[in-house]
Design a protein around this motif. Structure first.
Motif, PDB file in Angstrom:
ATOM      1  N   HIS A  51      60.382  36.936  11.254  1.00  0.00           N
ATOM      2  CA  HIS A  51      59.129  37.085  10.521  1.00  0.00           C
ATOM      3  C   HIS A  51      58.503  38.444  10.799  1.00  0.00           C
ATOM      4  O   HIS A  51      58.396  38.886  11.940  1.00  0.00           O
ATOM      5  CB  HIS A  51      58.160  35.968  10.910  1.00  0.00           C
ATOM      6  N   CYS A  52      58.096  39.109   9.717  1.00  0.00           N
ATOM      7  CA  CYS A  52      57.395  40.401   9.788  1.00  0.00           C
ATOM      8  C   CYS A  52      58.188  41.434  10.574  1.00  0.00           C
ATOM      9  O   CYS A  52      57.634  42.173  11.410  1.00  0.00           O
ATOM     10  CB  CYS A  52      55.996  40.216  10.388  1.00  0.00           C
ATOM     11  N   HIS A  53      59.475  41.511  10.294  1.00  0.00           N
ATOM     12  CA  HIS A  53      60.291  42.554  10.928  1.00  0.00           C
ATOM     13  C   HIS A  53      59.737  43.913  10.517  1.00  0.00           C
ATOM     14  O   HIS A  53      59.502  44.169   9.330  1.00  0.00           O
ATOM     15  CB  HIS A  53      61.745  42.415  10.473  1.00  0.00           C
ATOM     16  N   PRO A  54      59.541  44.827  11.461  1.00  0.00           N
ATOM     17  CA  PRO A  54      58.872  46.099  11.125  1.00  0.00           C
ATOM     18  C   PRO A  54      59.595  46.926  10.068  1.00  0.00           C
ATOM     19  O   PRO A  54      58.946  47.592   9.254  1.00  0.00           O
ATOM     20  CB  PRO A  54      58.826  46.832  12.476  1.00  0.00           C
ATOM     21  N   ARG A  55      60.918  46.877  10.042  1.00  0.00           N
ATOM     22  CA  ARG A  55      61.652  47.652   9.040  1.00  0.00           C
ATOM     23  C   ARG A  55      61.421  47.093   7.644  1.00  0.00           C
ATOM     24  O   ARG A  55      61.338  47.838   6.659  1.00  0.00           O
ATOM     25  CB  ARG A  55      63.154  47.650   9.377  1.00  0.00           C
ATOM     26  N   LEU A  56      61.311  45.772   7.541  1.00  0.00           N
ATOM     27  CA  LEU A  56      61.102  45.136   6.238  1.00  0.00           C
ATOM     28  C   LEU A  56      59.668  45.330   5.761  1.00  0.00           C
ATOM     29  O   LEU A  56      59.430  45.633   4.581  1.00  0.00           O
ATOM     30  CB  LEU A  56      61.437  43.649   6.302  1.00  0.00           C
ATOM     31  N   GLY A 253      65.553  38.591   3.339  1.00  0.00           N
ATOM     32  CA  GLY A 253      64.811  38.462   4.578  1.00  0.00           C
ATOM     33  C   GLY A 253      63.482  37.740   4.423  1.00  0.00           C
ATOM     34  O   GLY A 253      62.584  37.880   5.256  1.00  0.00           O
ATOM     35  N   GLY A 254      63.312  36.963   3.363  1.00  0.00           N
ATOM     36  CA  GLY A 254      62.059  36.271   3.092  1.00  0.00           C
ATOM     37  C   GLY A 254      61.491  36.609   1.730  1.00  0.00           C
ATOM     38  O   GLY A 254      60.624  35.899   1.220  1.00  0.00           O
ATOM     39  N   PHE A 255      61.948  37.717   1.137  1.00  0.00           N
ATOM     40  CA  PHE A 255      61.539  38.077  -0.216  1.00  0.00           C
ATOM     41  C   PHE A 255      62.580  37.522  -1.186  1.00  0.00           C
ATOM     42  O   PHE A 255      63.775  37.589  -0.904  1.00  0.00           O
ATOM     43  CB  PHE A 255      61.450  39.598  -0.360  1.00  0.00           C
ATOM     44  N   PRO A 256      62.165  36.964  -2.339  1.00  0.00           N
ATOM     45  CA  PRO A 256      63.133  36.355  -3.268  1.00  0.00           C
ATOM     46  C   PRO A 256      64.107  37.374  -3.859  1.00  0.00           C
ATOM     47  O   PRO A 256      63.733  38.212  -4.678  1.00  0.00           O
ATOM     48  CB  PRO A 256      62.240  35.766  -4.370  1.00  0.00           C
ATOM     49  N   ALA A 287      63.622  47.101  -2.456  1.00  0.00           N
ATOM     50  CA  ALA A 287      63.198  47.812  -1.248  1.00  0.00           C
ATOM     51  C   ALA A 287      63.457  46.976  -0.001  1.00  0.00           C
ATOM     52  O   ALA A 287      63.982  47.466   1.003  1.00  0.00           O
ATOM     53  CB  ALA A 287      61.715  48.181  -1.354  1.00  0.00           C
ATOM     54  N   VAL A 288      63.096  45.692  -0.081  1.00  0.00           N
ATOM     55  CA  VAL A 288      63.293  44.813   1.074  1.00  0.00           C
ATOM     56  C   VAL A 288      64.780  44.563   1.312  1.00  0.00           C
ATOM     57  O   VAL A 288      65.261  44.623   2.446  1.00  0.00           O
ATOM     58  CB  VAL A 288      62.540  43.488   0.877  1.00  0.00           C
ATOM     59  N   GLY A 289      65.524  44.267   0.243  1.00  0.00           N
ATOM     60  CA  GLY A 289      66.949  44.021   0.384  1.00  0.00           C
ATOM     61  C   GLY A 289      67.685  45.210   0.973  1.00  0.00           C
ATOM     62  O   GLY A 289      68.596  45.051   1.795  1.00  0.00           O
ATOM     63  N   GLY A 290      67.297  46.404   0.574  1.00  0.00           N
ATOM     64  CA  GLY A 290      67.911  47.600   1.127  1.00  0.00           C
ATOM     65  C   GLY A 290      67.657  47.731   2.618  1.00  0.00           C
ATOM     66  O   GLY A 290      68.559  48.120   3.386  1.00  0.00           O
TER      67      GLY A 290
END
Length: 403
Positions: A51-56, A253-256, A287-290
């Motif tokens: 949860h709330c990984h800084p890179r993501l 990572g939590g984003f659809p 952006a998140v998937g990358g």
């Protein structure tokens, strides 16, 4: 059939646990009152980096301030970037981005059928699947899974799907030889069905059968993918590759985010107008998937996942030995593990939750453990200790007393 909660504005389709979370950090979730839980459910294998990984969060915040959505009528640079990362690390030549795993499976089905249609074999539409599989909740994907509990009440089952038992060689051979057969669809590890590993020799045999019969091989790596088993994708353990692969869950990572990956040959007939999506592949998701791909493909990351998975499996095996009256065995690989239970799995899962460890129920009376890939050895030890206490404190039923 249970009644809906009339006090809630939400469809009554979920039997929700009596807890709600307002904050997450790493492997932990927190309620409004401050109670914390070790999250070994990870949003059903979605929160791959916790949860709330800084890179993501950094990647999402940066994208939020620039562009949210434009639709696939225009170029989306993030799709090109994430698509290339997936291609560079897999068998695939092309990628179609979706919002979910079910959409990725739908794309895979259409791609396989269109492949044969373009070759003048329009009758080849049947997708061969396996009993106990789970591929999603749309009308097509519940037909693909074939489980009656998901089909009941929704009218005629969508056609074009043939279920066989995994160990039924004659049934599988007959399905493959059928002139309407188009593809085989399988999960390398059946997640919803109870964490059943498909033996590597079986997956290799399916690859050979497809090659011999002109069928396409589709892997559903929605739950097993993006590092969950200690490889980027579970099929890598076998040394073979599919023609098409559906992914989702961990890639966002939590984003659809979901995607259908394919070889150039398999998806060559998917030309403009044959498929589409409004939100799939939007700049935020890309952006998140990358960022997820950047973290998971860093040197040594997946080796650590495999090592921590082995540690967790060993500790779970010891837990089974200590509570053999309630637990039967451990299945799975990496950080995708299942406890086959003797006591009803829902009762055991509830006991774990009350002790501060979140898990996920599955078929075959199994409790799934799907911790984030960033879980530490200390987190694993703490979870096992809490689970041990929970099992020890579970009340004995009359049936168990008699036994």
């Amino acid at each position: 059939m249970s009644a809906q909660d009339t006090s809630s504005p939400i469809f009554g389709t979920f039997a929700r646990a009596p807890v709600a979370f307002v904050r997450g950090e790493g492997v932990r979730l927190f309620t409004e009152s401050g109670d914390d839980y070790l999250d070994f459910a990870a949003g059903i294998a979605v929160n791959s980096l916790g949860h709330c990984h800084p890179r993501l969060t950094e990647a999402l915040h940066k994208q939020v301030d620039s562009l949210w959505h434009v639709s696939n009528l225009y170029g989306i640079p993030g799709q090109e970037e994430l698509g290339q990362k997936l291609i560079d690390n897999t068998f695939a030549d092309k990628v179609f981005f979706t919002n979910s795993g079910a959409e990725a499976i739908e794309c895979a089905i259409k791609t396989a059928r269109r492949y044969h249609w373009a070759r003048g074999d329009a009758e080849r539409v049947n997708i061969i699947t396996f009993d106990g599989a789970f591929h999603g909740r749309t009308l097509a994907t519940i037909a693909a899974g074939g489980q009656e509990k998901y089909l009941e009440g929704f009218g005629p089952k969508a056609g074009g799907f043939v279920q066989v038992e995994l160990d039924d060689e004659d049934g599988l051979s007959a399905a493959i030889k059928d002139p309407e057969a188009a593809a085989i669809l399988i999960e390398p590890i059946m997640g919803e069905g109870g964490i059943h590993d498909v033996p590597h020799h079986v997956l290799k045999a399916l690859r050979a059968m497809c090659d011999e019969s002109g069928l396409l091989l589709i892997f559903d790596e929605i739950q097993t993918g993006v590092g969950r088993t200690g490889k980027l994708f579970a099929h890598e353990w076998t040394g073979i590759s599919p023609d098409i692969m559906a992914i989702a869950k961990g890639i966002g990572g939590g984003f659809p985010v979901g995607a259908c990956l394919a070889t150039a040959e398999a998806c060559g007939a998917m030309v403009p107008g044959t498929h589409g999506t409004t939100f799939g592949g939007n700049p935020l998701a890309m952006a998140v998937g990358g960022a997820v791909m950047d973290v998971v493909t860093e040197p040594g990351f997946l080796d650590e996942v495999a090592s921590k998975g082995l540690l967790l499996k060993q500790k779970l095996a010891a837990l089974v030995d200590s509570h053999s009256d309630r637990l039967e065995l451990v299945r799975g690989q990496g950080l995708m593990l299942g406890l086959k239970c003797k006591t009803p799995n829902v009762e055991i899962g509830n006991a774990f939750r009350d002790a501060g460890v979140l898990t996920v129920p599955a078929g075959d009376n199994t409790v799934r453990l799907l911790p984030p890939l960033i879980v530490t050895e200390d987190d694993i030890s703490e979870a096992i200790e809490k689970m041990d206490v929970a099992l020890s404190q579970m009340p004995t039923t009359k049936g168990e007393e008699a036994a």
